[in-house]
Scaffold this active site. Structure first.
Site, short mmCIF file in Angstrom:
data_model
loop_
_atom_site.label_atom_id
_atom_site.label_comp_id
_atom_site.label_asym_id
_atom_site.label_seq_id
_atom_site.Cartn_x
_atom_site.Cartn_y
_atom_site.Cartn_z
N ASN A 212 0.75 -1.23 -0.06
CA ASN A 212 0.09 -0.21 0.09
C ASN A 212 0.97 1.36 -0.05
O ASN A 212 2.16 1.05 0.12
CB ASN A 212 -1.03 0.01 1.27
CG ASN A 212 -0.22 -0.11 2.43
OD1 ASN A 212 0.35 1.07 2.76
ND2 ASN A 212 -0.33 -1.15 3.13
N GLY A 274 -0.29 2.01 17.04
CA GLY A 274 -0.32 1.37 15.63
C GLY A 274 -0.50 2.06 14.50
O GLY A 274 -1.63 2.49 14.13
N ALA A 276 1.17 1.70 11.57
CA ALA A 276 1.41 1.12 10.38
C ALA A 276 0.23 0.82 9.58
O ALA A 276 -1.03 0.60 10.04
CB ALA A 276 2.23 -0.33 10.51
N ASP A 280 -4.45 -6.28 5.51
CA ASP A 280 -5.54 -7.18 6.12
C ASP A 280 -5.33 -8.45 5.65
O ASP A 280 -5.85 -9.42 6.59
CB ASP A 280 -7.01 -6.56 6.03
CG ASP A 280 -7.20 -5.32 6.38
OD1 ASP A 280 -6.51 -4.87 7.55
OD2 ASP A 280 -7.81 -4.23 5.95
N LYS A 290 8.22 -17.68 -10.23
CA LYS A 290 7.36 -16.24 -10.65
C LYS A 290 6.26 -16.96 -11.34
O LYS A 290 6.34 -17.71 -12.30
CB LYS A 290 8.30 -15.46 -11.64
CG LYS A 290 7.67 -14.26 -11.97
CD LYS A 290 8.49 -13.42 -13.19
CE LYS A 290 7.48 -12.70 -13.82
NZ LYS A 290 8.13 -11.79 -15.06
N ILE A 309 -2.75 -6.79 14.77
CA ILE A 309 -1.86 -6.78 15.71
C ILE A 309 -2.40 -5.86 17.17
O ILE A 309 -2.38 -6.47 18.07
CB ILE A 309 -0.51 -5.78 15.10
CG1 ILE A 309 -0.28 -6.64 13.93
CG2 ILE A 309 0.26 -5.57 16.08
CD1 ILE A 309 0.95 -5.93 12.89
N LYS A 339 -13.89 1.22 15.33
CA LYS A 339 -12.83 0.41 15.38
C LYS A 339 -12.10 0.48 16.87
O LYS A 339 -11.62 -0.62 16.99
CB LYS A 339 -11.74 1.54 14.30
CG LYS A 339 -10.67 0.46 13.96
CD LYS A 339 -9.98 1.08 12.54
CE LYS A 339 -10.69 1.00 11.26
NZ LYS A 339 -10.09 1.52 10.02
N LYS A 343 -11.43 -3.14 18.61
CA LYS A 343 -10.08 -3.54 18.68
C LYS A 343 -9.62 -3.19 20.20
O LYS A 343 -8.73 -3.39 20.63
CB LYS A 343 -9.24 -2.94 17.84
CG LYS A 343 -9.44 -2.90 16.29
CD LYS A 343 -8.18 -2.60 15.45
CE LYS A 343 -8.76 -2.64 14.16
NZ LYS A 343 -7.43 -2.86 13.30
O1 C5P Z 1 -8.65 -2.26 10.64
P1 C5P Z 1 -8.01 -1.29 10.13
O2 C5P Z 1 -6.76 -1.68 9.23
O3 C5P Z 1 -8.63 -0.19 9.54
O4 C5P Z 1 -7.39 -0.62 11.48
C1 C5P Z 1 -6.27 0.42 11.31
C2 C5P Z 1 -5.38 0.33 12.67
O5 C5P Z 1 -5.33 -1.12 13.23
C3 C5P Z 1 -4.13 0.71 12.59
O6 C5P Z 1 -3.97 1.34 13.74
C4 C5P Z 1 -3.12 -0.31 11.98
O7 C5P Z 1 -1.92 -0.11 12.49
C5 C5P Z 1 -3.85 -1.39 13.05
N1 C5P Z 1 -4.11 -2.59 12.15
C6 C5P Z 1 -3.30 -3.89 12.99
N2 C5P Z 1 -3.18 -5.25 12.45
C7 C5P Z 1 -3.74 -5.17 11.27
C8 C5P Z 1 -4.58 -4.37 10.68
C9 C5P Z 1 -4.53 -2.97 11.16
O8 C5P Z 1 -2.68 -3.52 14.15
N3 C5P Z 1 -3.69 -6.51 10.90
#
Ligand code: C5P
Length: 406
Positions: A212, A274, A276, A280, A290, A309, A339, A343
């Site tokens: 991304n 978080g 980053a 997903d 390849k 995470i 969110k 989470k």
């Molecule tokens: O669920 P979404 O990707 O929209 O949520 C974004 C937040 O969740 C960010 O803080 C991202 O760092 C964290 N995140 C995570 N692990 C994932 C996906 C997103 O910690 N697999």
């Protein structure tokens, strides 16, 4: 109030040649009202816009202008002022003054002083928007920030030259508020902060991956802000092209799974941020050769879900203070709050993404939510926003701990 922190501080106010130089008068007034001592250094250009007598009267001290001033006791005004200052604030900072400081020039008092001082330096730029966005200025700005100088603003809006855009000096009240924030003591000493940053790359075959556009800039700025607050900082980053901030322990990862493992490996974090943009999903199967182009017009790739995470971190028995980010294209507040709940986050910082916004940009704006409140942070440099966000994180982290301890 944050401004209380100005009391007793010795501030050298550098004023350079910009139409906004008249605002220096109000800056001096506000600093003195908050209990700071102010000594003013003006460039020759600044004297074309406002008289030294005005600033001398307001500051209650003679205004210094010349490097070699025979009236000065030792003709070493820059050294005396450099040692005297707790902080150097340059407002307005013209493009020329910024360039001179970058080059380490010494033919005028203000730039010589910046070279000689060990005090932190904050610059509030003010210039025409074309000059501001010019590569030369932007490169100078990057050098100044990289050397640890603080950049306050600029604001955007109508300019004295009749144009519209970025480059206006922040209002004096905003400058004082930001300066006060910078002076805030190191409240995270003894705390361990983990920041995740950048994108993840999910390999499909040896050549391709799912990724991304995250640049990692905000996460890196947050790591800097946490260091400034005195924390021990571990920055876990996906693939980015950024220099490691000083005093930060950096762990490089590529995939979401590696990022998950690296974060979960740290069992004693006090705060986890978080930032980053974690993928997903990842390809269900990695092809070690390849993948060749097929004859069919369509192709599909099976994906499986990555671990979340932050959700995993906030389920830990010894739960740290967990901050998440939410980049949304619509329904910002609603999705961000959902969110936070889903989470089990302590705080979520949300930003609207769209054309020219956020990814890769140096600017951002945030809307931050926590269970009892919310705060809007207007468009600003990510470095500035990161400090503002860190101040709020520390406030809420302290509040959570004080409830825990009662
Ligand atoms: O669920 P979404 O990707 O929209 O949520 C974004 C937040 O969740 C960010 O803080 C991202 O760092 C964290 N995140 C995570 N692990 C994932 C996906 C997103 O910690 N697999």
């Amino acid at each position: 109030m944050a401004e209380d922190i100005l009391a007793g501080k010795k501030i050298v106010l550098g004023v350079s040649g910009s139409i906004a130089a008249y605002k220096a008068a109000e800056i001096i007034r506000l600093c003195r009202k908050a209990g700071a001592e102010v000594k003013v250094v003006m460039t020759r250009g600044a004297c074309e816009f406002i008289t030294p007598l005005t600033l001398q009267t307001l500051s209650g001290s003679p205004v210094a202008m010349d490097l070699l001033d025979a009236d000065e006791e030792s003709a070493m005004g820059h050294i005396t002022l450099a040692r005297w200052a707790d902080w150097v604030l340059i407002a307005p900072a013209s493009a020329n003054t910024m360039a001179r400081i970058v080059q380490g020039r010494t033919e005028d008092l203000l730039s010589a002083l910046c070279l000689a001082t060990e005090a932190p330096i904050a610059l509030a730029p003010a210039m025409n928007n074309k000059m501001w966005t010019h590569k030369a200025t932007q490169q100078n700005l990057a050098v100044l920030s990289g050397r640890g100088n603080y950049i306050l603003g600029p604001a955007s809006g109508e300019q004295a030259c009749g144009e519209e855009g970025e480059g206006r000096l922040l209002e004096p009240e905003q400058i004082i508020a930001l300066l006060s924030q910078l002076m805030v003591p190191k409240r995270l000493v003894g705390n361990r902060v983990v920041v995740t940053a950048g994108p993840t790359h999910e390999p499909i075959d040896p050549v391709r991956y799912i990724g991304n556009r995250s640049s990692g800039k905000m996460g890196f700025e947050l790591a800097c802000a946490a260091v400034e607050a005195g924390a021990e900082v571990i920055l876990i980053t996906g693939p980015v092209h950024l220099t490691t901030p000083s005093a930060v322990c950096r762990i490089d990862v590529e995939t979401a799974q590696q990022m998950y493992d690296a974060v979960m490996d740290i069992s004693d974090a006090d705060i986890v941020i978080g930032c980053a943009a974690v993928a997903d999903y990842r390809p269900a199967e990695y092809q070690d050769k390849k993948i060749k182009k097929a004859d069919s017009e369509c192709s599909s790739l099976a994906l499986i879900k990555n671990h979340d995470i932050l959700a995993a971190v906030s389920q830990r028995k010894e739960q740290p203070f967990v901050v998440g980010f939410a980049a949304e294209t619509d329904n910002l507040a609603e999705y961000a709050k959902d969110k936070m709940k889903a989470k089990n986050l302590d705080m979520v910082a949300a930003n609207l993404i769209g054309k020219d916004m956020v990814f890769g940009s140096d600017m951002n704006a945030l809307q931050v939510f926590w269970s009892e409140g919310e705060q809007t942070m207007a468009t600003a440099f990510k470095s500035h926003l990161a400090r503002e966000l860190m101040t709020l994180i520390i406030e809420r982290y302290d509040a959570k701990n004080s409830i825990k301890n009662t």
